[in-house]
Design a protein around this motif. Structure first.
Motif, mmCIF file in Angstrom:
data_model
loop_
_atom_site.group_PDB
_atom_site.id
_atom_site.type_symbol
_atom_site.label_atom_id
_atom_site.label_comp_id
_atom_site.label_asym_id
_atom_site.label_seq_id
_atom_site.Cartn_x
_atom_site.Cartn_y
_atom_site.Cartn_z
ATOM 1 N N PRO A 184 0.824 -1.221 0.000
ATOM 2 C CA PRO A 184 0.000 0.000 0.000
ATOM 3 C C PRO A 184 0.849 1.258 0.000
ATOM 4 N N ASP A 185 0.253 2.336 -0.461
ATOM 5 C CA ASP A 185 0.886 3.644 -0.363
ATOM 6 C C ASP A 185 0.692 4.195 1.045
ATOM 7 N N LEU A 186 1.707 4.859 1.568
ATOM 8 C CA LEU A 186 1.598 5.470 2.885
ATOM 9 C C LEU A 186 0.921 6.834 2.766
ATOM 10 N N PRO A 187 0.092 7.209 3.750
ATOM 11 C CA PRO A 187 -0.529 8.544 3.710
ATOM 12 C C PRO A 187 0.494 9.661 3.602
ATOM 13 N N VAL A 188 1.626 9.479 4.294
ATOM 14 C CA VAL A 188 2.740 10.433 4.196
ATOM 15 C C VAL A 188 3.976 9.629 3.786
ATOM 16 N N PRO A 189 4.393 9.693 2.519
ATOM 17 C CA PRO A 189 5.493 8.848 2.041
ATOM 18 C C PRO A 189 6.784 8.987 2.841
ATOM 19 N N GLU A 190 7.008 10.161 3.428
ATOM 20 C CA GLU A 190 8.245 10.373 4.200
ATOM 21 C C GLU A 190 8.347 9.435 5.399
ATOM 22 N N ASN A 191 7.208 8.866 5.825
ATOM 23 C CA ASN A 191 7.232 7.969 6.977
ATOM 24 C C ASN A 191 7.712 6.565 6.640
ATOM 25 N N GLU A 192 8.055 6.331 5.370
ATOM 26 C CA GLU A 192 8.566 5.010 5.002
ATOM 27 C C GLU A 192 9.865 4.713 5.748
ATOM 28 N N LYS A 193 10.644 5.755 5.977
ATOM 29 C CA LYS A 193 11.894 5.592 6.714
ATOM 30 C C LYS A 193 11.820 6.452 7.964
ATOM 31 N N LEU A 194 11.641 5.788 9.100
ATOM 32 C CA LEU A 194 11.632 6.508 10.374
ATOM 33 C C LEU A 194 12.197 5.609 11.458
ATOM 34 N N LEU A 195 12.506 6.214 12.583
ATOM 35 C CA LEU A 195 13.079 5.508 13.730
ATOM 36 C C LEU A 195 12.100 5.572 14.893
ATOM 37 N N ALA A 196 11.893 4.447 15.549
ATOM 38 C CA ALA A 196 10.955 4.378 16.670
ATOM 39 C C ALA A 196 11.664 3.838 17.908
ATOM 40 N N TRP A 197 11.169 4.269 19.054
ATOM 41 C CA TRP A 197 11.692 3.768 20.332
ATOM 42 C C TRP A 197 10.836 2.572 20.751
ATOM 43 N N VAL A 198 11.479 1.429 20.974
ATOM 44 C CA VAL A 198 10.778 0.237 21.449
ATOM 45 C C VAL A 198 11.577 -0.357 22.603
ATOM 46 N N GLY A 199 10.975 -0.408 23.774
ATOM 47 C CA GLY A 199 11.664 -0.959 24.941
ATOM 48 C C GLY A 199 12.674 0.018 25.488
ATOM 49 N N ASP A 200 13.925 -0.168 25.103
ATOM 50 C CA ASP A 200 14.987 0.727 25.574
ATOM 51 C C ASP A 200 15.940 1.121 24.456
ATOM 52 N N GLU A 201 15.448 1.040 23.187
ATOM 53 C CA GLU A 201 16.330 1.357 22.069
ATOM 54 C C GLU A 201 15.542 1.966 20.917
ATOM 55 N N ILE A 202 16.274 2.639 20.044
ATOM 56 C CA ILE A 202 15.693 3.217 18.835
ATOM 57 C C ILE A 202 16.042 2.302 17.664
ATOM 58 N N VAL A 203 15.021 1.940 16.889
ATOM 59 C CA VAL A 203 15.208 0.982 15.798
ATOM 60 C C VAL A 203 14.502 1.482 14.538
ATOM 61 N N PRO A 204 14.908 1.004 13.344
ATOM 62 C CA PRO A 204 14.220 1.374 12.104
ATOM 63 C C PRO A 204 12.789 0.847 12.072
ATOM 64 N N ARG A 205 11.979 1.440 11.228
ATOM 65 C CA ARG A 205 10.552 1.121 11.142
ATOM 66 C C ARG A 205 10.302 -0.384 11.031
ATOM 67 N N GLU A 206 11.020 -1.054 10.130
ATOM 68 C CA GLU A 206 10.764 -2.475 9.905
ATOM 69 C C GLU A 206 11.171 -3.341 11.097
ATOM 70 N N SER A 207 12.005 -2.806 11.969
ATOM 71 C CA SER A 207 12.433 -3.568 13.151
ATOM 72 C C SER A 207 11.672 -3.156 14.408
ATOM 73 N N ALA A 208 10.739 -2.219 14.265
ATOM 74 C CA ALA A 208 9.999 -1.705 15.426
ATOM 75 C C ALA A 208 8.869 -2.661 15.783
ATOM 76 N N LYS A 209 9.201 -3.664 16.580
ATOM 77 C CA LYS A 209 8.250 -4.721 16.923
ATOM 78 C C LYS A 209 8.321 -5.017 18.413
ATOM 79 N N VAL A 210 7.206 -5.538 18.954
ATOM 80 C CA VAL A 210 7.196 -6.002 20.337
ATOM 81 C C VAL A 210 7.074 -7.521 20.336
#
Length: 561
Positions: free
Chosen positions: A260-286
């Motif tokens: 699918p297309d993202l509502p905001v294409p710039e969000n395809e590459k972003l960094l998220a905090w999960v647990g105690d670390e910052i990871v790329p979008r595709e690795s942002a999992k619990v």
């Protein structure tokens, strides 16, 4: 004789097949060997690899005595030297690309990467060599992919599962990527040993020698040897990276749905905090053992960033920690720790304006699946998901609402003052709104009075008075409270009471409030125009006041100038 000599001196274009062990690379080599325009070499760098690394193999001395060990000579004279056919397929194990090889190896010819899930590689790997991340070579495959991409030559990536599920389609796609014609002869070969086999064939090729083509996958996989669990855990991230670059994916490797297309294409590459670390979008999992997965057992907040400042940060954190306390969370991170995670995530992403944060705090990971919080012994899981996100509603022309049949939770059942992630009540109402092509759905309380929408608080204007429902069955939103303060500051009459649906149908103006959408004018409810169907003056007045407030206040993001 002269004809043979001339034929032997034809310039050959190399096709480098980079693979891991046990990845069907030999089958693919046999496949290419059936073509009339390709000669193949089985791991021409093997002797170089053994000489440079000193690794032991049962056949080490035989390889070193029968193959050229000098990497420069191998690349110049054997891999890139003249030959009798137009192409030369060189099957390489990725780990055999040792330091000191000529740069021409990467800059010359065509390159292909063949990968395979380590779940399928490892169970049969240790018959000859003890498995390790180094021996698997998946990290080397990623390195090869990255280096070729930096050279402006990103190679096609194929997955061994593709060859098993649909060999013809996969080979056709690969030939197209290599800009060579597909030949149907590639689909079959004779069983038994081949003159092109390396001297290591008796140790590794027993199964492929019994084949006459690509074999379909097992219906059920082999049991995985848990003694290799650590190697699997180390290697899977490299395989998953390569898998994302497979262009032609079978049903085993992808959803039947198109990307699918993202509502905001710039969000395809972003960094998220999960647990105690910052990871790329595709690795942002619990973890699948996390409480948010097991039962929606989590609390959350929405935050918005304006011009280097987080609006109402402390008010949102107050509610986050109150919600966590109401749900009896243990081992909750400190307020300062949560702030630092938010700041770090925004700074890493360079998000200082026009962005939104979904802040979640789950009860954490469990030691075993189940409902009981007694299983939560790891502490809470903090998630900071920041995205580029303008207000999600049409705040200029206004939105349409419908009334849902789904009722808002009563404090008798689940108190809406706890800002929890168990949102099925709201989602059911949102489905009704979606089905009616409305922006959102109004939810009533158990007595039929308006509570809120599935996602926002709601206000109306009647004869100059501003009314909003009591926060008995709805979340007392931070934006709601902010707007109520602004109503008073604008010297308008504010009334908080039970409001029936018909009062909204006959209102002069209506708007909704929420961090995600700010102040959103409502111009139609259940098919009835609100007022004259246009955004009203009180709504515009409060929108402007809200905008001025967001520009003037907020908690500054450190390092922002």
């Amino acid at each position: 004789m002269d004809e043979l000599k001339n034929q032997a001196e034809v310039e050959v274009e190399a096709i480098h097949l980079w693979a891991t062990p046990r990845s069907l690379s030999t089958s693919l080599m046999y496949s290419f060997a059936q073509r009339d325009d390709i000669e193949v070499l089985d791991e021409p760098l093997y002797a170089t690899f053994l000489r440079v690394t000193g690794f032991d193999r049962p056949y080490r001395e035989e390889v070193l005595s029968k193959m050229e060990p000098d990497g420069n000579k191998v690349v110049k004279d054997i891999i890139l030297g003249p030959g009798r056919k137009k192409y030369r397929l060189c099957k390489h194990m990725a780990k055999q690309r040792v330091p000191g090889l000529p740069i021409d190896l990467m800059k010359t010819g065509k390159h292909v990467i063949l990968t395979r899930n380590p779940l399928d590689i490892l169970p049969s790997f240790d018959k000859v060599v003890p498995p390790s991340l180094l021996e698997l070579g998946l990290a080397d495959l990623v390195s090869i992919y990255s280096e070729l991409s930096e050279l402006g030559r990103p190679p096609p990536v194929i997955d061994a599962a593709e060859l098993q599920v649909d060999p013809e389609a996969t080979l056709r796609g690969l030939c197209e990527e290599l800009d060579i014609p597909f030949q149907s002869t590639m689909l079959k070969w004779e069983a038994g040993r081949k003159p092109i086999d390396g001297v290591w064939a008796p140790w590794w090729y027993e199964t492929v020698h019994k084949s006459t083509g690509f074999q379909p996958p097992r219906k059920y996989p082999m049991p995985f040897p848990m003694s290799l669990y650590d190697v699997l855990e180390q290697s899977l991230p490299f395989y998953n990276f390569l898998r994302r670059h497979v262009k032609q994916k079978s049903c085993l490797l992808k959803s039947r749905l198109s990307e699918p297309d993202l509502p905001v294409p710039e969000n395809e590459k972003l960094l998220a905090w999960v647990g105690d670390e910052i990871v790329p979008r595709e690795s942002a999992k619990v973890s699948v053992f996390d409480s948010v997965v097991q039962g929606g057992d989590s609390v959350w907040e929405g935050l918005r960033v304006y011009n280097g400042k987080i609006f109402k940060l402390d008010e949102h954190l107050d509610r986050l920690f109150d919600s966590a306390k109401a749900l009896a969370f243990n081992n909750v991170p400190t307020r300062e720790g949560v702030k630092e995670a938010i700041f770090s995530t925004l700074i890493r992403n360079g998000m200082f304006d026009n962005s939104h944060i979904r802040l979640s705090l789950t009860r954490g990971k469990k030691v075993t699946s189940g409902m009981s919080p007694a299983f939560n012994l790891y502490g809470c899981t903090l998630i900071v998901l920041a995205e580029w996100k303008p207000p999600v509603y049409d705040n200029t022309s206004g939105i349409t609402l419908v009334t849902a049949t789904t009722r808002r939770n009563s404090p008798n059942n689940l108190d809406s003052k706890i800002h929890h992630n168990n949102l099925l009540n709201n989602i059911l109402a949102k489905i009704e709104g979606n089905n009616a092509n409305a922006a959102d759905a109004i939810m009533l309380d158990k007595d039929g009075y308006v509570s809120e929408t599935n996602a926002t608080n709601i206000f109306l204007v009647k004869k100059g008075r501003v009314l909003t429902p009591h926060a008995d069955y709805c979340l007392p939103g931070v934006t709601r409270a902010t707007v109520m303060d602004l109503v008073v500051k604008e010297e308008l009459v504010l009334e908080e009471r039970r409001i029936s649906l018909s009062e909204f149908h006959t209102a002069d103006e209506v708007w909704t409030t929420g961090t995600m959408g700010e102040l959103s004018p409502v111009v139609k409810i259940d098919g009835r125009l609100v007022g004259d169907g246009k955004v009203g003056p009180v709504t515009r007045r409060l929108q402007n006041a809200y905008k001025e407030l967001t520009e003037a206040s907020g908690v500054p993001i450190p390092t922002y100038h």
